[in-house]
Motif scaffolding. Structure first.
Motif, PDB file in Angstrom:
ATOM      1  N   MET A   1       1.030  -1.098  -0.193  1.00 40.67           N
ATOM      2  CA  MET A   1      -0.165   0.026   0.067  1.00 40.67           C
ATOM      3  C   MET A   1       0.943   1.242  -0.141  1.00 40.67           C
ATOM      4  O   MET A   1       1.983   1.354   0.702  1.00 40.67           O
ATOM      5  N   VAL A   2       0.780   2.137  -0.749  1.00 37.47           N
ATOM      6  CA  VAL A   2       1.361   3.447  -1.005  1.00 37.47           C
ATOM      7  C   VAL A   2       0.588   4.349  -0.177  1.00 37.47           C
ATOM      8  O   VAL A   2      -0.487   4.725  -0.233  1.00 37.47           O
ATOM      9  N   THR A   3       1.401   5.225   0.970  1.00 40.44           N
ATOM     10  CA  THR A   3       0.804   6.260   1.684  1.00 40.44           C
ATOM     11  C   THR A   3       0.898   7.529   1.061  1.00 40.44           C
ATOM     12  O   THR A   3       2.169   7.722   0.374  1.00 40.44           O
ATOM     13  N   ALA A   4       0.051   8.438   0.915  1.00 43.57           N
ATOM     14  CA  ALA A   4       0.139   9.573   0.235  1.00 43.57           C
ATOM     15  C   ALA A   4       0.971  10.514   1.034  1.00 43.57           C
ATOM     16  O   ALA A   4       1.136  10.278   2.150  1.00 43.57           O
ATOM     17  N   ILE A   5       1.805  11.375   0.382  1.00 46.93           N
ATOM     18  CA  ILE A   5       2.751  12.212   0.865  1.00 46.93           C
ATOM     19  C   ILE A   5       1.874  13.739   1.411  1.00 46.93           C
ATOM     20  O   ILE A   5       1.329  14.065   0.251  1.00 46.93           O
ATOM     21  N   ILE A   6       2.387  13.923   2.556  1.00 46.58           N
ATOM     22  CA  ILE A   6       1.637  15.092   2.865  1.00 46.58           C
ATOM     23  C   ILE A   6       2.688  16.355   2.317  1.00 46.58           C
ATOM     24  O   ILE A   6       3.908  16.314   2.809  1.00 46.58           O
ATOM     25  N   LEU A   7       2.318  17.332   1.724  1.00 46.14           N
ATOM     26  CA  LEU A   7       2.916  18.349   1.206  1.00 46.14           C
ATOM     27  C   LEU A   7       2.917  19.713   1.897  1.00 46.14           C
ATOM     28  O   LEU A   7       3.580  20.761   1.645  1.00 46.14           O
ATOM     29  N   GLN A   8       2.233  19.895   3.069  1.00 48.01           N
ATOM     30  CA  GLN A   8       2.214  20.800   3.833  1.00 48.01           C
ATOM     31  C   GLN A   8       2.637  20.745   5.473  1.00 48.01           C
ATOM     32  O   GLN A   8       2.371  19.517   5.826  1.00 48.01           O
ATOM     33  N   SER A   9       3.092  21.604   6.101  1.00 47.65           N
ATOM     34  CA  SER A   9       3.633  21.513   7.383  1.00 47.65           C
ATOM     35  C   SER A   9       3.436  22.550   8.335  1.00 47.65           C
ATOM     36  O   SER A   9       3.559  23.666   7.624  1.00 47.65           O
ATOM     37  N   GLU A  10       2.853  22.581   9.367  1.00 46.43           N
ATOM     38  CA  GLU A  10       2.664  23.786  10.252  1.00 46.43           C
ATOM     39  C   GLU A  10       4.259  23.986  11.114  1.00 46.43           C
ATOM     40  O   GLU A  10       4.225  23.114  11.887  1.00 46.43           O
ATOM     41  N   ILE A  11       4.671  25.090  10.801  1.00 43.66           N
ATOM     42  CA  ILE A  11       5.856  25.486  11.445  1.00 43.66           C
ATOM     43  C   ILE A  11       5.509  26.111  12.605  1.00 43.66           C
ATOM     44  O   ILE A  11       4.657  26.979  12.551  1.00 43.66           O
ATOM     45  N   THR A  12       6.301  25.924  13.797  1.00 47.62           N
ATOM     46  CA  THR A  12       6.001  26.626  15.007  1.00 47.62           C
ATOM     47  C   THR A  12       7.360  27.128  15.511  1.00 47.62           C
ATOM     48  O   THR A  12       8.426  26.413  15.542  1.00 47.62           O
ATOM     49  N   CYS A  13       7.466  28.363  15.521  1.00 47.76           N
ATOM     50  CA  CYS A  13       8.623  29.219  16.024  1.00 47.76           C
ATOM     51  C   CYS A  13       8.983  28.937  17.483  1.00 47.76           C
ATOM     52  O   CYS A  13       8.195  29.051  18.290  1.00 47.76           O
ATOM     53  N   PRO A  14      10.183  28.510  17.619  1.00 42.17           N
ATOM     54  CA  PRO A  14      10.338  28.280  19.021  1.00 42.17           C
ATOM     55  C   PRO A  14      10.755  29.479  19.955  1.00 42.17           C
ATOM     56  O   PRO A  14      10.709  29.265  20.835  1.00 42.17           O
ATOM     57  N   SER A  15      10.962  30.627  19.069  1.00 44.08           N
ATOM     58  CA  SER A  15      11.143  31.771  19.855  1.00 44.08           C
ATOM     59  C   SER A  15       9.785  32.462  20.257  1.00 44.08           C
ATOM     60  O   SER A  15       9.631  32.830  21.632  1.00 44.08           O
ATOM     61  N   CYS A  16       8.615  32.626  19.391  1.00 42.05           N
ATOM     62  CA  CYS A  16       7.762  33.361  19.902  1.00 42.05           C
ATOM     63  C   CYS A  16       6.325  32.468  19.711  1.00 42.05           C
ATOM     64  O   CYS A  16       5.337  32.815  20.262  1.00 42.05           O
ATOM     65  N   GLY A  17       6.377  31.066  19.483  1.00 42.45           N
ATOM     66  CA  GLY A  17       5.201  30.304  19.252  1.00 42.45           C
ATOM     67  C   GLY A  17       4.339  30.423  18.141  1.00 42.45           C
ATOM     68  O   GLY A  17       3.446  29.854  17.839  1.00 42.45           O
ATOM     69  N   HIS A  18       4.913  31.465  17.223  1.00 37.83           N
ATOM     70  CA  HIS A  18       3.945  31.916  16.135  1.00 37.83           C
ATOM     71  C   HIS A  18       3.743  30.288  15.245  1.00 37.83           C
ATOM     72  O   HIS A  18       4.707  29.763  14.974  1.00 37.83           O
ATOM     73  N   GLN A  19       2.856  30.149  14.790  1.00 35.08           N
ATOM     74  CA  GLN A  19       2.619  28.913  13.807  1.00 35.08           C
ATOM     75  C   GLN A  19       2.007  29.379  12.284  1.00 35.08           C
ATOM     76  O   GLN A  19       1.132  30.112  12.406  1.00 35.08           O
ATOM     77  N   LYS A  20       2.676  28.599  11.492  1.00 31.86           N
ATOM     78  CA  LYS A  20       1.952  28.912  10.033  1.00 31.86           C
ATOM     79  C   LYS A  20       2.120  27.651   9.119  1.00 31.86           C
ATOM     80  O   LYS A  20       3.047  27.025   9.243  1.00 31.86           O
ATOM     81  N   ILE A  21       1.052  27.483   8.503  1.00 35.52           N
ATOM     82  CA  ILE A  21       1.270  26.311   7.518  1.00 35.52           C
ATOM     83  C   ILE A  21       1.868  26.572   6.413  1.00 35.52           C
ATOM     84  O   ILE A  21       1.417  27.696   5.753  1.00 35.52           O
ATOM     85  N   GLU A  22       2.706  25.973   5.927  1.00 36.52           N
ATOM     86  CA  GLU A  22       3.574  26.080   4.484  1.00 36.52           C
ATOM     87  C   GLU A  22       3.837  24.945   3.702  1.00 36.52           C
ATOM     88  O   GLU A  22       3.702  23.837   4.375  1.00 36.52           O
ATOM     89  N   ALA A  23       3.785  25.191   2.454  1.00 38.55           N
ATOM     90  CA  ALA A  23       3.950  24.070   1.433  1.00 38.55           C
ATOM     91  C   ALA A  23       5.509  23.845   1.497  1.00 38.55           C
ATOM     92  O   ALA A  23       6.203  24.648   1.379  1.00 38.55           O
ATOM     93  N   MET A  24       5.520  22.698   1.630  1.00 45.57           N
ATOM     94  CA  MET A  24       7.115  21.830   1.641  1.00 45.57           C
ATOM     95  C   MET A  24       7.601  21.794   0.170  1.00 45.57           C
ATOM     96  O   MET A  24       6.874  21.161  -0.818  1.00 45.57           O
ATOM     97  N   PRO A  25       8.784  22.012  -0.081  1.00 47.62           N
ATOM     98  CA  PRO A  25       9.553  22.065  -1.539  1.00 47.62           C
ATOM     99  C   PRO A  25       9.521  20.325  -1.560  1.00 47.62           C
ATOM    100  O   PRO A  25       9.830  19.523  -0.435  1.00 47.62           O
ATOM    101  N   THR A  26       9.294  20.000  -2.681  1.00 46.00           N
ATOM    102  CA  THR A  26       9.445  18.567  -3.048  1.00 46.00           C
ATOM    103  C   THR A  26      10.730  18.253  -3.806  1.00 46.00           C
ATOM    104  O   THR A  26      11.300  16.906  -3.944  1.00 46.00           O
ATOM    105  N   ASN A  27      11.367  19.203  -4.160  1.00 44.49           N
ATOM    106  CA  ASN A  27      12.779  19.056  -5.040  1.00 44.49           C
ATOM    107  C   ASN A  27      14.083  19.740  -4.304  1.00 44.49           C
ATOM    108  O   ASN A  27      15.028  19.697  -5.035  1.00 44.49           O
ATOM    109  N   ALA A  28      14.054  20.324  -3.088  1.00 45.02           N
ATOM    110  CA  ALA A  28      15.220  20.702  -2.473  1.00 45.02           C
ATOM    111  C   ALA A  28      14.686  20.832  -0.929  1.00 45.02           C
ATOM    112  O   ALA A  28      13.659  20.749  -0.432  1.00 45.02           O
TER     113      ALA A  28
END
Length: 70
Positions: A1-28
């Motif tokens: 079974m092939v699992t779908a690759i998730i291309l978005q990740s929510e980054i959390t800043c360790p300094s201030c706690g701000h969170q933002k969903i970003e698209a992850m590059p697939t080629n770099a």
């Protein structure tokens, strides 16, 4: 079974706690990420290949596929 690759990740800043969903590059890896709230520049933690693996809620696509990253 092939699992779908998730291309978005929510980054959390360790300094201030701000969170933002970003698209992850697939080629770099993304080595730097600037928090839009506090302007801290994030870099991967020791042993991680990119900022998504260090600060995101999902690892980067190559790691999700059990491959080496960059």
């Amino acid at each position: 079974m092939v699992t779908a690759i998730i291309l978005q990740s929510e980054i959390t800043c360790p300094s201030c706690g701000h969170q933002k969903i970003e698209a992850m590059p697939t080629n770099a890896c993304q080595f730097f990420y600037e928090c839009e709230q506090c302007k801290t520049v994030l870099k991967p933690k020791d042993g991680d290949c990119c900022v998504y693996c260090s600060y995101g809620d999902m690892p980067c696509p190559p790691i999700q596929q059990n491959q080496t990253c960059c």
